[in-house]
Write an enzyme that holds these catalytic residues in place. Structure first.
Site, PDB file in Angstrom:
ATOM      1  N   HIS A  74      -3.043 -42.252  -2.517  1.00 27.06           N
ATOM      2  CA  HIS A  74      -3.079 -42.882  -3.839  1.00 27.06           C
ATOM      3  C   HIS A  74      -4.112 -42.209  -4.733  1.00 27.06           C
ATOM      4  O   HIS A  74      -3.843 -41.827  -5.870  1.00 27.06           O
ATOM      5  CB  HIS A  74      -3.386 -44.374  -3.676  1.00 27.06           C
ATOM      6  CG  HIS A  74      -3.473 -45.123  -4.972  1.00 27.06           C
ATOM      7  ND1 HIS A  74      -4.671 -45.331  -5.617  1.00 27.06           N
ATOM      8  CD2 HIS A  74      -2.510 -45.658  -5.759  1.00 27.06           C
ATOM      9  CE1 HIS A  74      -4.445 -45.998  -6.736  1.00 27.06           C
ATOM     10  NE2 HIS A  74      -3.136 -46.214  -6.846  1.00 27.06           N
ATOM     11  N   TYR A 115      14.930 -31.267 -20.106  1.00 28.71           N
ATOM     12  CA  TYR A 115      13.475 -31.300 -20.185  1.00 28.71           C
ATOM     13  C   TYR A 115      12.860 -31.690 -18.842  1.00 28.71           C
ATOM     14  O   TYR A 115      13.539 -32.225 -17.970  1.00 28.71           O
ATOM     15  CB  TYR A 115      13.005 -32.276 -21.271  1.00 28.71           C
ATOM     16  CG  TYR A 115      13.256 -33.742 -20.962  1.00 28.71           C
ATOM     17  CD1 TYR A 115      12.320 -34.485 -20.247  1.00 28.71           C
ATOM     18  CD2 TYR A 115      14.426 -34.379 -21.378  1.00 28.71           C
ATOM     19  CE1 TYR A 115      12.545 -35.822 -19.958  1.00 28.71           C
ATOM     20  CE2 TYR A 115      14.655 -35.719 -21.099  1.00 28.71           C
ATOM     21  CZ  TYR A 115      13.711 -36.433 -20.381  1.00 28.71           C
ATOM     22  OH  TYR A 115      13.927 -37.753 -20.083  1.00 28.71           O
ATOM     23  N   LYS A 129       0.835  -1.209   0.000  1.00 32.33           N
ATOM     24  CA  LYS A 129       0.000   0.000   0.000  1.00 32.33           C
ATOM     25  C   LYS A 129       0.864   1.250   0.000  1.00 32.33           C
ATOM     26  O   LYS A 129       0.664   2.163  -0.803  1.00 32.33           O
ATOM     27  CB  LYS A 129      -0.915  -0.031   1.228  1.00 32.33           C
ATOM     28  CG  LYS A 129      -2.116   0.842   1.137  1.00 32.33           C
ATOM     29  CD  LYS A 129      -2.961   0.735   2.412  1.00 32.33           C
ATOM     30  CE  LYS A 129      -3.751  -0.558   2.470  1.00 32.33           C
ATOM     31  NZ  LYS A 129      -4.344  -0.797   3.800  1.00 32.33           N
ATOM     32  N   GLY A 180      14.081 -39.945 -11.618  1.00 34.14           N
ATOM     33  CA  GLY A 180      12.800 -40.369 -11.063  1.00 34.14           C
ATOM     34  C   GLY A 180      12.705 -39.681  -9.721  1.00 34.14           C
ATOM     35  O   GLY A 180      13.123 -40.207  -8.695  1.00 34.14           O
ATOM     36  N   ARG A 238      10.056 -46.880 -19.974  1.00 30.14           N
ATOM     37  CA  ARG A 238      10.710 -47.500 -18.824  1.00 30.14           C
ATOM     38  C   ARG A 238      10.370 -48.988 -18.804  1.00 30.14           C
ATOM     39  O   ARG A 238       9.197 -49.363 -18.895  1.00 30.14           O
ATOM     40  CB  ARG A 238      10.202 -46.851 -17.533  1.00 30.14           C
ATOM     41  CG  ARG A 238      10.792 -47.458 -16.271  1.00 30.14           C
ATOM     42  CD  ARG A 238      10.294 -46.784 -15.018  1.00 30.14           C
ATOM     43  NE  ARG A 238       8.913 -47.132 -14.730  1.00 30.14           N
ATOM     44  CZ  ARG A 238       8.207 -46.619 -13.737  1.00 30.14           C
ATOM     45  NH1 ARG A 238       8.732 -45.675 -12.967  1.00 30.14           N
ATOM     46  NH2 ARG A 238       6.973 -46.992 -13.524  1.00 30.14           N
ATOM     47  N   CYS A 247      11.276 -37.099 -14.660  1.00 27.48           N
ATOM     48  CA  CYS A 247       9.946 -37.619 -14.978  1.00 27.48           C
ATOM     49  C   CYS A 247       9.114 -37.905 -13.741  1.00 27.48           C
ATOM     50  O   CYS A 247       8.067 -38.513 -13.822  1.00 27.48           O
ATOM     51  CB  CYS A 247      10.053 -38.856 -15.856  1.00 27.48           C
ATOM     52  SG  CYS A 247      10.901 -40.232 -15.060  1.00 27.48           S
ATOM     53  N   MET A 284      -5.385  -6.544   9.189  1.00 32.48           N
ATOM     54  CA  MET A 284      -5.435  -5.497  10.209  1.00 32.48           C
ATOM     55  C   MET A 284      -6.238  -4.345   9.656  1.00 32.48           C
ATOM     56  O   MET A 284      -6.084  -3.979   8.496  1.00 32.48           O
ATOM     57  CB  MET A 284      -4.030  -5.032  10.550  1.00 32.48           C
ATOM     58  CG  MET A 284      -3.365  -5.939  11.544  1.00 32.48           C
ATOM     59  SD  MET A 284      -1.607  -5.763  11.510  1.00 32.48           S
ATOM     60  CE  MET A 284      -1.212  -6.433   9.933  1.00 32.48           C
ATOM     61  N   ASN A 311      10.438 -38.899  -7.658  1.00 28.58           N
ATOM     62  CA  ASN A 311       9.630 -39.427  -6.538  1.00 28.58           C
ATOM     63  C   ASN A 311      10.443 -40.408  -5.712  1.00 28.58           C
ATOM     64  O   ASN A 311      10.568 -40.280  -4.493  1.00 28.58           O
ATOM     65  CB  ASN A 311       8.375 -40.148  -7.041  1.00 28.58           C
ATOM     66  CG  ASN A 311       7.477 -39.256  -7.860  1.00 28.58           C
ATOM     67  OD1 ASN A 311       7.648 -38.039  -7.867  1.00 28.58           O
ATOM     68  ND2 ASN A 311       6.534 -39.854  -8.559  1.00 28.58           N
ATOM     69  N   ASP A 312      10.999 -41.403  -6.396  1.00 31.06           N
ATOM     70  CA  ASP A 312      11.813 -42.383  -5.686  1.00 31.06           C
ATOM     71  C   ASP A 312      13.069 -41.744  -5.116  1.00 31.06           C
ATOM     72  O   ASP A 312      13.495 -42.069  -4.007  1.00 31.06           O
ATOM     73  CB  ASP A 312      12.204 -43.549  -6.615  1.00 31.06           C
ATOM     74  CG  ASP A 312      11.300 -44.763  -6.399  1.00 31.06           C
ATOM     75  OD1 ASP A 312      11.022 -45.084  -5.221  1.00 31.06           O
ATOM     76  OD2 ASP A 312      10.880 -45.374  -7.395  1.00 31.06           O
ATOM     77  N   ARG A 326      -3.134   3.253   8.440  1.00 28.85           N
ATOM     78  CA  ARG A 326      -3.454   2.110   7.582  1.00 28.85           C
ATOM     79  C   ARG A 326      -2.305   1.112   7.590  1.00 28.85           C
ATOM     80  O   ARG A 326      -1.144   1.476   7.457  1.00 28.85           O
ATOM     81  CB  ARG A 326      -3.674   2.587   6.141  1.00 28.85           C
ATOM     82  CG  ARG A 326      -4.457   3.866   6.049  1.00 28.85           C
ATOM     83  CD  ARG A 326      -4.493   4.426   4.632  1.00 28.85           C
ATOM     84  NE  ARG A 326      -5.154   3.543   3.685  1.00 28.85           N
ATOM     85  CZ  ARG A 326      -5.177   3.769   2.374  1.00 28.85           C
ATOM     86  NH1 ARG A 326      -4.540   4.824   1.843  1.00 28.85           N
ATOM     87  NH2 ARG A 326      -5.796   2.932   1.577  1.00 28.85           N
ATOM     88  N   SER A 329      17.313 -39.892 -16.707  1.00 26.31           N
ATOM     89  CA  SER A 329      16.045 -39.256 -16.341  1.00 26.31           C
ATOM     90  C   SER A 329      15.852 -39.414 -14.837  1.00 26.31           C
ATOM     91  O   SER A 329      15.857 -40.529 -14.326  1.00 26.31           O
ATOM     92  CB  SER A 329      14.885 -39.907 -17.093  1.00 26.31           C
ATOM     93  OG  SER A 329      13.664 -39.401 -16.606  1.00 26.31           O
TER      94      SER A 329
HETATM   95  P1  ADP Z   1      -7.648  -2.145   3.472  1.00 22.90           P
HETATM   96  O1  ADP Z   1      -6.259  -2.626   3.533  1.00 22.90           O
HETATM   97  O2  ADP Z   1      -8.580  -2.962   4.299  1.00 22.90           O
HETATM   98  O3  ADP Z   1      -8.114  -1.910   2.082  1.00 22.90           O
HETATM   99  P2  ADP Z   1      -7.259   0.695   3.666  1.00 22.90           P
HETATM  100  O4  ADP Z   1      -6.073   1.191   4.395  1.00 22.90           O
HETATM  101  O5  ADP Z   1      -7.174   0.724   2.203  1.00 22.90           O
HETATM  102  O6  ADP Z   1      -7.641  -0.736   4.215  1.00 22.90           O
HETATM  103  O7  ADP Z   1      -8.481   1.556   4.161  1.00 22.90           O
HETATM  104  C1  ADP Z   1      -9.781   1.179   3.905  1.00 22.90           C
HETATM  105  C2  ADP Z   1     -10.550   2.344   3.367  1.00 22.90           C
HETATM  106  O8  ADP Z   1     -10.443   3.445   4.229  1.00 22.90           O
HETATM  107  C3  ADP Z   1     -10.045   2.868   2.047  1.00 22.90           C
HETATM  108  O9  ADP Z   1     -10.553   2.190   0.967  1.00 22.90           O
HETATM  109  C4  ADP Z   1     -10.572   4.272   2.061  1.00 22.90           C
HETATM  110  O10 ADP Z   1     -11.901   4.291   1.596  1.00 22.90           O
HETATM  111  C5  ADP Z   1     -10.519   4.633   3.498  1.00 22.90           C
HETATM  112  N1  ADP Z   1      -9.352   5.474   3.727  1.00 22.90           N
HETATM  113  C6  ADP Z   1      -8.089   5.083   3.996  1.00 22.90           C
HETATM  114  N2  ADP Z   1      -7.271   6.162   4.106  1.00 22.90           N
HETATM  115  C7  ADP Z   1      -8.026   7.225   3.886  1.00 22.90           C
HETATM  116  C8  ADP Z   1      -7.764   8.624   3.834  1.00 22.90           C
HETATM  117  N3  ADP Z   1      -6.543   9.116   4.020  1.00 22.90           N
HETATM  118  N4  ADP Z   1      -8.789   9.441   3.567  1.00 22.90           N
HETATM  119  C9  ADP Z   1     -10.015   8.937   3.354  1.00 22.90           C
HETATM  120  N5  ADP Z   1     -10.332   7.657   3.382  1.00 22.90           N
HETATM  121  C10 ADP Z   1      -9.352   6.808   3.649  1.00 22.90           C
HETATM  122 MG    MG Z   2      -7.774  -0.657   0.806  1.00 21.46          MG
HETATM  123 MG    MG Z   3      -9.902  -3.889   5.688  1.00 22.94          MG
END
Ligand code: ADP
Ligand code: MG
Ligand code: MG
Length: 933
Positions: free
Chosen positions: A508, A911, A74, A825, A675, A890, A156, A827-828, A145, A823
């Site tokens: 199996h 191969y 992100k 084998g 084989r 193989c 998270m 697995n073996d 975030r 070749s």
């Molecule tokens: P996730 O990883 O679950 O996608 P995000 O960090 O992308 O979480 O946040 C979820 C949502 O929160 C985003 O899609 C956005 O709509 C909103 N959001 C996150 N940061 C901002 C921000 N700076 N301003 C406005 N909305 C935000």
């Molecule tokens: Mg998001």
């Molecule tokens: Mg989320």
């Protein structure tokens, strides 16, 4: 029609459970992270730069998506979007390095050095935004975030509107003249902070909110007026009190706690479990993005949305997304109100739509891939909040890869990396037409392990014979058994799919089914089979039972493990123009050949259709199992007289010859590696209780049943895997090998007579000593010479060996003097290098993986350090003797993408050979490996 993004996200997240994250080599400022040459056990070689924090937004340039190991996906993409000029709310990213530091040394407290960096960066953001965090006149609000290098959905949660308290809310209200908005933001913050940081169940807040809405007669959140929202805020504060938790009025404290919660979440149970399931290793931690808020909840000219730049289901080049007016954060995906389709944004806010559309094009151009975007509109101004490469289904992946090349976005080498092996897998099996439909969902009665993908629909059969008989009449069958054994192979082959009550992913049933591309569900403990009564009793989740009879229709979804007690509609594999085009690029790029393991002319034809350029393994014993042949094989094994032996061999010869002829024809111009007989002979013998068979055999061989039983018992071995099999068998029963070689050479000469370019490669199994090879090679060559003499003509053939016993690997230089090709084998070789019985690993491998003793099942992905070492030294020693020595593999690993990368890039094999259905996947894996060299 409403686009159901939540569903889609779920479906795609589900699909990703099978994704193996591909290690990527990357560079961070002063350090290089690189994958080990094989990329199988990626290791971090150096530590990162000490800089804990990087700014983005407001035109900030510098960091890029390549830094995602440091900044998280992100954060890196926010930095990248801002550096290419898109409008990203300013903020900064605390690195994954900080997370590691926090988790390993600070035990839940934010290190002072990091905090001082945070305050310094905050000053920068404040000046960019022209407002101040916690100010009572002109306040700045933040979002906190999380984001690791590999996306971990729902791991998270984000905290929005951070920096709120009773004073700030008034200031915000006064500053914007929008009290509703200010209080709406406040109640959102109280809920998110309480939930994410202090772990108060979300439901406690939702309950309060629902009560207030109910009292006022509202349906939707945005009907709440200022006074209502103030009531909500008080109620939410009460929730804190009830939980004996203090809401921190101090905005800095809020920030400190939120950052800590994100870092701490990295080692939460949920996150650890997720990484385990998804096979994600060697990440430092999660990054934290602290970003100034933009507000989609400021009224009718504001809103928020999510959008894919192309349709992730079919790959069409049109926007696929949804938005909500006057909303914030995840309202869209949370289903709080029904969102509008992105196309409606064009009429609702034409200028914003144009800018957004432009942005999607810029982003696709920039990343060379379909993007999954989150955005917010504040009072008519567009902000980009997230972008990442979007997840997609198989059909879409192929179409987009082809379209991107045609649009000039990427080159062919990049294109082959846009399609995952799992995507091809989806395309190459028939699938259920609509797994989202109620018909489908309501039909699901139980589930087991998804052992082999695809959709199977057919009548329930409890025995091998039943399947064989019915399928001959063209009736589709599903074989349902407690577990399967080699006795069931004919039925397994003839079935549409296989369901077993016992056994794991390497049982199996699973291995055989995958080899043949039959959908298979294993280890379904909810089913109970009563073979005698001809019933299958399924216990559903709610404890109720469904009783099905032999002949009832059942459907299996091998991708998910779901079992349906009725006939469900399927669609055939979509072998279309784009896929064909894509595969030609794959073949242009790959540097090693892909052959197939095939035992019949039909399999060979299938393999060729799938792009195999030869057969790497014909298991001749599979030709012995057919009902009309097995009697002869049994006579051969049990015969007491030379005459009976000769009779059996004479009867078997025509079968072998015609099978080989068929395979040579199907593989015209390509090598066919055959084989010689490998398994221990008693595997062909009937059970001593099998009276019907014993009767028949006793009259065929003029022996009494008790005599036969004695013979059968005496053939049994204590440890057949290490007993009389492979070349040991050939050395003690040379007449069998003579018959087989005669069959091969005569078939080749016949095929050549018919104008076919037959290329036989004869392979001796289970060689450990060069003397064993010499003995058998001499026999092969003498037999071939005899046939040549009889026929008055010759053909080319080679005599090579399997390398599957560690001793052979260790003495490869000696064997290479004698053999025309090697070749592996695998697995073996894996079985004997580890000393693990391949058929019994189910008892401990799951525990080994849980404890980290094994990272991967070595029978699925080649063990690079051990078995791989043997393979590499064999190749080196073999080629020292014969530089042009042809060397392939193989075993099952030949169809495993990560193993293919090792074979191609590190071991230097010529191969790989895998089951016919895996051939396209192995071709893709080979091409992808070539781009990583
Ligand atoms: P996730 O990883 O679950 O996608 P995000 O960090 O992308 O979480 O946040 C979820 C949502 O929160 C985003 O899609 C956005 O709509 C909103 N959001 C996150 N940061 C901002 C921000 N700076 N301003 C406005 N909305 C935000
Ligand atoms: Mg998001
Ligand atoms: Mg989320």
């Amino acid at each position: 029609m409403r686009l159901n993004l939540a569903f889609l996200a779920l479906a795609l997240a589900g699909a990703s459970a099978f994704n193996v994250p591909q290690p990527i080599a990357f560079r961070a400022r002063s350090a290089v992270y690189s994958s080990s040459p094989s990329s199988i056990d990626q290791r971090i070689t150096e530590t990162l730069s000490e800089v804990p924090c990087f700014p983005f937004g407001a035109g900030e340039k510098g960091r890029s998506a390549d830094d995602k190991w440091l900044l998280g996906g992100k954060g890196a993409n926010l930095a990248e979007m801002s550096s290419i000029g898109l409008s990203v709310p300013p903020g900064f990213t605390l690195t994954t390095e900080c997370c590691r530091e926090y988790c390993s040394n600070w035990n839940g407290e934010l290190p002072p050095s990091i905090w001082s960096e945070v305050t310094a960066q905050l000053k920068v953001v404040e000046s960019k935004m022209g407002c101040e965090f916690g100010s009572d006149t002109n306040p700045l609000l933040l979002s906190v975030r999380s984001g690791a290098a590999i996306s971990m959905p729902g791991m998270m949660d984000t905290v929005l509107n951070l920096g709120m308290n009773d004073v700030v809310v008034e200031a915000l209200s006064a500053k914007t003249g929008n009290a509703r908005f200010a209080w709406d933001s406040y109640r959102r913050f109280l809920e998110m902070f309480g939930n994410v940081v202090l772990e108060i169940p979300r439901s406690e807040f939702e309950e309060e909110l629902d009560n207030i809405k109910f009292e006022r007669g509202y349906f939707e959140d945005n009907e709440l007026q200022v006074d209502d929202l103030k009531t909500v805020v008080s109620a939410f504060k009460e929730v804190y009190v009830k939980n004996k938790l203090a809401f921190p009025d101090d905005v800095n404290e809020q920030l400190r706690l939120a950052i800590g919660a994100v870092f701490g979440g990295w080692n939460g149970d949920r996150a650890i479990k997720y990484r385990e399931v998804e096979n994600i290793r060697n990440l430092l931690g999660t990054a934290v993005n602290v970003q100034s808020m933009v507000f989609g909840n400021m009224g009718l000219t504001s809103g928020t949305g999510v959008c894919f730049t192309r349709d992730p289901n079919n790959g069409k080049n049109e926007l696929f997304g949804e938005f909500l007016i006057d909303a914030q954060g995840e309202d869209v995906v949370a289903g709080i109100r029904t969102p509008q389709s992105i196309s409606e944004l064009e009429t609702a806010m034409p200028e914003v739509y144009q800018e957004f559309k432009k942005n999607t094009e810029i982003l696709e151009q920039h990343y060379g891939d379909m993007q999954d975007i989150e955005f917010t509109i504040q009072e008519g101004k567009l902000f980009m909040l997230q972008t990442r490469n979007g997840k997609r289904g198989g059909e879409a992946a192929v179409k987009m890869a082809v379209d991107f090349v045609e649009e000039g976005l990427i080159d062919k080498k990049e294109a082959v990396n846009k399609v995952l092996p799992e995507h091809l897998d989806q395309l190459l099996h028939p699938s259920f037409s609509d797994t989202e439909s109620d018909t489908y969902k309501n039909a699901v009665v139980a589930s087991g392990l998804p052992a082999s993908p695809g959709a199977a629909v057919g009548e329930i059969c409890f025995t091998n014979e039943d399947v064989v008989q019915k399928s001959e009449k063209g009736i589709p069958c599903v074989l349902v058994r407690d577990e399967t054994s080699p006795d069931d192979v004919a039925g397994m082959y003839a079935s549409e799919g296989i369901l077993t009550a016992r056994g794991g992913m390497t049982s199996h049933a699973a291995v055989v089914a995958r080899g043949w591309g039959r959908p298979c569900i294993c280890g379904c403990s909810d089913i109970k089979i009563d073979e005698a009564a001809g019933t299958l009793t399924i216990t559903k989740e709610d404890g109720s039972t469904v009783v099905m009879k032999s002949g009832d229709f059942i459907s299996l979804n091998g991708n998910t493990g779901e079992i349906m007690a009725e006939k469900i509609g399927v669609s055939p594999p979509a072998m279309k123009g784009d896929l064909e085009q894509f595969m030609t690029w794959v073949d242009e790029i790959k540097e090693i050949d892909v052959l197939a393991n095939a035992d019949t002319p039909d399999d060979a034809a299938e393999a060729r259709k799938n792009g195999a350029v030869g057969i790497g393994l014909v298991r001749t014993e599979h030709m012995f199992f057919e009902p009309e042949r097995i009697g002869q094989v049994r006579q051969l094994i049990l015969s007491k007289t030379e005459a009976q032996t000769k009779e059996a061999l004479d009867n078997l010869l025509p079968y072998q010859r015609s099978d080989f002829e068929g395979i040579f024809k199907a593989m015209d111009g390509y090598p066919v590696t055959i084989r010689l007989l490998d398994p221990p002979l008693h595997e062909f013998l009937p059970g001593v209780e099998d009276e019907e068979v014993l009767q028949k055999l006793s009259s065929q061989m003029s022996m009494t049943v008790p005599e036969l039983v004695e013979e059968i018992k005496s053939a049994a071995e204590v440890n057949p895997m290490l007993g009389l099999r492979g070349c040991r068998l050939g050395i003690t029963r040379p007449e069998i090998i003579e018959m087989q070689v005669r069959g091969i050479i005569e078939a080749a000469l016949n095929a050549i007579d018919d104008g076919v370019d037959a290329i036989p490669d004869i392979m001796i199994p289970l060689v450990g000593k060069v003397q064993e090879f010499k003995d058998q090679a001499k026999l092969v060559r003498a037999t071939a010479d005899r046939v040549f003499e009889e026929r008055g003509k010759t053909c080319k053939y080679r005599v090579g060996t399997m390398i599957e016993i560690p001793r052979a690997a260790l003495t490869a230089h000696e064997i290479a003097e004698e053999a025309d090709f090697f070749s592996f084998g695998s697995n073996d070789l894996t079985q004997m290098t580890f000393g693990y019985s391949r058929d019994d690993v189910g008892t401990f491998i799951p525990e080994y993986k849980r404890k980290g003793i094994l990272l991967d099942d070595p029978f699925v992905t080649v063990d690079v350090e051990g078995v791989g070492q043997l393979i590499k030294s064999t190749v080196k020693n073999g080629r020292e003797v014969k530089p042009e020595l042809k060397i392939g593999v193989c075993g099952e690993h030949g169809g495993d993408p990560r193993s293919v990368e090792f074979f191609a890039n590190d071991a230097g094999l010529s191969y790989v050979s895998c089951s016919p259905f895996r051939v396209p996947i192995a071709r893709l894996a080979a091409a992808q490996s070539a781009t990583k060299k």
